[in-house]
Design a protein around this motif. Structure first.
Motif, mmCIF file in Angstrom:
data_model
loop_
_atom_site.group_PDB
_atom_site.id
_atom_site.type_symbol
_atom_site.label_atom_id
_atom_site.label_comp_id
_atom_site.label_asym_id
_atom_site.label_seq_id
_atom_site.Cartn_x
_atom_site.Cartn_y
_atom_site.Cartn_z
ATOM 1 N N GLU A 37 0.847 -1.187 0.000
ATOM 2 C CA GLU A 37 0.000 0.000 0.000
ATOM 3 C C GLU A 37 0.888 1.244 0.000
ATOM 4 O O GLU A 37 2.071 1.177 0.338
ATOM 5 N N LEU A 38 0.333 2.393 -0.334
ATOM 6 C CA LEU A 38 1.097 3.628 -0.393
ATOM 7 C C LEU A 38 1.496 4.157 0.981
ATOM 8 O O LEU A 38 2.371 5.002 1.094
ATOM 9 N N ASP A 39 0.868 3.647 2.040
ATOM 10 C CA ASP A 39 1.241 4.074 3.389
ATOM 11 C C ASP A 39 2.395 3.269 3.968
ATOM 12 O O ASP A 39 2.767 3.435 5.121
ATOM 13 N N GLY A 40 2.985 2.379 3.169
ATOM 14 C CA GLY A 40 4.114 1.573 3.618
ATOM 15 C C GLY A 40 3.720 0.239 4.211
ATOM 16 O O GLY A 40 4.579 -0.530 4.624
ATOM 17 N N SER A 41 2.434 -0.060 4.245
ATOM 18 C CA SER A 41 2.008 -1.353 4.774
ATOM 19 C C SER A 41 2.078 -2.418 3.685
ATOM 20 O O SER A 41 2.062 -2.117 2.496
ATOM 21 N N GLN A 42 2.177 -3.653 4.117
ATOM 22 C CA GLN A 42 2.263 -4.791 3.203
ATOM 23 C C GLN A 42 1.073 -5.708 3.421
ATOM 24 O O GLN A 42 0.734 -6.030 4.557
ATOM 25 N N GLY A 76 5.910 -14.632 -3.184
ATOM 26 C CA GLY A 76 4.840 -13.807 -3.750
ATOM 27 C C GLY A 76 5.378 -12.699 -4.625
ATOM 28 O O GLY A 76 6.434 -12.822 -5.244
ATOM 29 N N LYS A 77 4.634 -11.595 -4.689
ATOM 30 C CA LYS A 77 5.029 -10.460 -5.530
ATOM 31 C C LYS A 77 6.333 -9.861 -5.034
ATOM 32 O O LYS A 77 6.588 -9.797 -3.840
ATOM 33 N N GLN A 78 7.114 -9.365 -5.980
ATOM 34 C CA GLN A 78 8.421 -8.812 -5.644
ATOM 35 C C GLN A 78 8.363 -7.377 -5.128
ATOM 36 O O GLN A 78 9.364 -6.830 -4.709
ATOM 37 N N GLU A 79 7.187 -6.755 -5.135
ATOM 38 C CA GLU A 79 7.093 -5.368 -4.698
ATOM 39 C C GLU A 79 7.179 -5.207 -3.180
ATOM 40 O O GLU A 79 7.423 -4.120 -2.684
ATOM 41 N N CYS A 80 6.983 -6.275 -2.419
ATOM 42 C CA CYS A 80 7.136 -6.193 -0.967
ATOM 43 C C CYS A 80 8.602 -5.970 -0.622
ATOM 44 O O CYS A 80 9.493 -6.437 -1.336
ATOM 45 N N ASN A 81 8.808 -5.260 0.474
ATOM 46 C CA ASN A 81 10.166 -5.026 0.934
ATOM 47 C C ASN A 81 10.714 -6.350 1.446
ATOM 48 O O ASN A 81 10.251 -6.879 2.450
ATOM 49 N N GLN A 82 11.675 -6.887 0.732
ATOM 50 C CA GLN A 82 12.185 -8.213 1.049
ATOM 51 C C GLN A 82 13.175 -8.214 2.205
ATOM 52 O O GLN A 82 13.499 -9.252 2.735
ATOM 53 N N LYS A 83 13.630 -7.047 2.598
ATOM 54 C CA LYS A 83 14.592 -6.969 3.689
ATOM 55 C C LYS A 83 13.847 -6.997 5.028
ATOM 56 O O LYS A 83 12.814 -6.363 5.184
ATOM 57 N N PRO A 84 14.403 -7.677 6.006
ATOM 58 C CA PRO A 84 13.788 -7.648 7.336
ATOM 59 C C PRO A 84 14.029 -6.302 8.011
ATOM 60 O O PRO A 84 14.928 -5.551 7.626
ATOM 61 N N LEU A 85 13.240 -5.982 9.021
ATOM 62 C CA LEU A 85 13.432 -4.742 9.766
ATOM 63 C C LEU A 85 14.672 -4.822 10.657
ATOM 64 O O LEU A 85 15.359 -3.846 10.862
ATOM 65 N N VAL A 86 14.933 -5.999 11.207
ATOM 66 C CA VAL A 86 16.069 -6.193 12.107
ATOM 67 C C VAL A 86 17.138 -6.983 11.373
ATOM 68 O O VAL A 86 16.913 -8.124 10.988
ATOM 69 N N LEU A 139 -4.368 -16.752 6.173
ATOM 70 C CA LEU A 139 -5.057 -15.530 6.539
ATOM 71 C C LEU A 139 -4.462 -14.364 5.764
ATOM 72 O O LEU A 139 -3.247 -14.239 5.679
ATOM 73 N N VAL A 140 -5.302 -13.517 5.191
ATOM 74 C CA VAL A 140 -4.835 -12.312 4.506
ATOM 75 C C VAL A 140 -4.798 -11.192 5.539
ATOM 76 O O VAL A 140 -5.814 -10.870 6.150
ATOM 77 N N VAL A 141 -3.592 -10.640 5.762
ATOM 78 C CA VAL A 141 -3.412 -9.581 6.752
ATOM 79 C C VAL A 141 -2.639 -8.426 6.140
ATOM 80 O O VAL A 141 -1.927 -8.593 5.152
ATOM 81 N N ARG A 142 -2.808 -7.261 6.731
ATOM 82 C CA ARG A 142 -2.002 -6.105 6.351
ATOM 83 C C ARG A 142 -1.096 -5.802 7.538
ATOM 84 O O ARG A 142 -1.576 -5.576 8.647
ATOM 85 N N VAL A 143 0.209 -5.822 7.299
ATOM 86 C CA VAL A 143 1.181 -5.498 8.338
ATOM 87 C C VAL A 143 1.568 -4.033 8.162
ATOM 88 O O VAL A 143 2.009 -3.626 7.091
ATOM 89 N N LEU A 144 1.388 -3.258 9.216
ATOM 90 C CA LEU A 144 1.714 -1.838 9.199
ATOM 91 C C LEU A 144 3.221 -1.685 9.433
ATOM 92 O O LEU A 144 3.673 -1.382 10.538
ATOM 93 N N ARG A 145 3.977 -1.911 8.374
ATOM 94 C CA ARG A 145 5.434 -1.990 8.454
ATOM 95 C C ARG A 145 6.069 -0.692 8.954
ATOM 96 O O ARG A 145 6.969 -0.724 9.790
ATOM 97 N N SER A 146 5.623 0.449 8.475
ATOM 98 C CA SER A 146 6.236 1.721 8.889
ATOM 99 C C SER A 146 5.984 1.993 10.370
ATOM 100 O O SER A 146 6.879 2.457 11.081
ATOM 101 N N ASN A 147 4.783 1.687 10.860
ATOM 102 C CA ASN A 147 4.484 1.856 12.289
ATOM 103 C C ASN A 147 5.307 0.890 13.135
ATOM 104 O O ASN A 147 5.785 1.249 14.214
ATOM 105 N N LEU A 148 5.477 -0.313 12.640
ATOM 106 C CA LEU A 148 6.275 -1.318 13.340
ATOM 107 C C LEU A 148 7.734 -0.890 13.427
ATOM 108 O O LEU A 148 8.372 -1.004 14.471
ATOM 109 N N LYS A 149 8.252 -0.345 12.340
ATOM 110 C CA LYS A 149 9.639 0.135 12.325
ATOM 111 C C LYS A 149 9.817 1.279 13.323
ATOM 112 O O LYS A 149 10.798 1.308 14.072
#
Length: 162
Positions: A37-42, A76-86, A139-149
């Motif tokens: 998503e445009l808000d940085g979530s996956q 899956g799709k390659q558009e997800c950020n493949q790098k881990p946060l940690v 389960l289809v979920v949206r992870v709020l990656r930017s908030n998590l970071k």
């Protein structure tokens, strides 16, 4: 001779059928990217295993967050950020007390998961694999990656990158 051959063939067929029933619960399903998503979530499809459907759904949520934090999303799709946060090696063990509390039942991990992308029909027909001892649910979920970071930076688990 024919009786022995038929008996062996029968045992082989019965053994293979009974062994195939248990493989669904032991197969490891990987979290896969469905979109960004445009808000940085996956948007991810995550899998969980538990003794019933509710446990499997909660485990799927935890697995989605854990994969974003420690593994990155490779499937899956390659558009997800493949790098881990940690990036730190053995970070889960080093910050074990923090992550045990974070991933506890009803813990903070729930603040970074949204089921907004799951449709009503998907809720009723979640991918389900059943074994005699456990249930596996997709389960289809949206992870709020930017908030998590941001949370991990605030808690000094990761350093802010300039």
């Amino acid at each position: 001779m024919k009786k022995i051959f038929i008996t062996l063939l029968l045992f082989t067929v019965i053994f293979n059928v009974s062994a195939q029933k248990k493989t669904a619960g032991n197969y490891i399903y990987k979290t896969e990217c469905l979109g960004v998503e445009l808000d940085g979530s996956q948007t991810l499809k995550a899998w969980g295993n538990g003794r019933n459907r509710a446990d499997a759904v909660e485990q799927a949520k935890k697995n989605a967050i854990r994969d974003v934090i420690f593994k990155g999303i490779q499937e899956g799709k390659q558009e997800c950020n493949q790098k881990p946060l940690v990036f730190e090696v053995n970070a889960q063990e080093k910050y074990e007390v923090y992550f045990n509390k974070f991933f506890a039942d009803g813990g903070e991990y729930r603040n970074f998961i949204s089921l907004r992308d799951e449709r009503i029909g998907d809720k009723l027909n979640r991918d389900r694999k059943k074994n005699t001892e456990s249930v596996t649910n997709g389960l289809v979920v949206r992870v709020l990656r930017s908030n998590l970071k941001t949370k991990l930076i605030e808690d000094k688990i990761i350093k802010q990158q300039l």
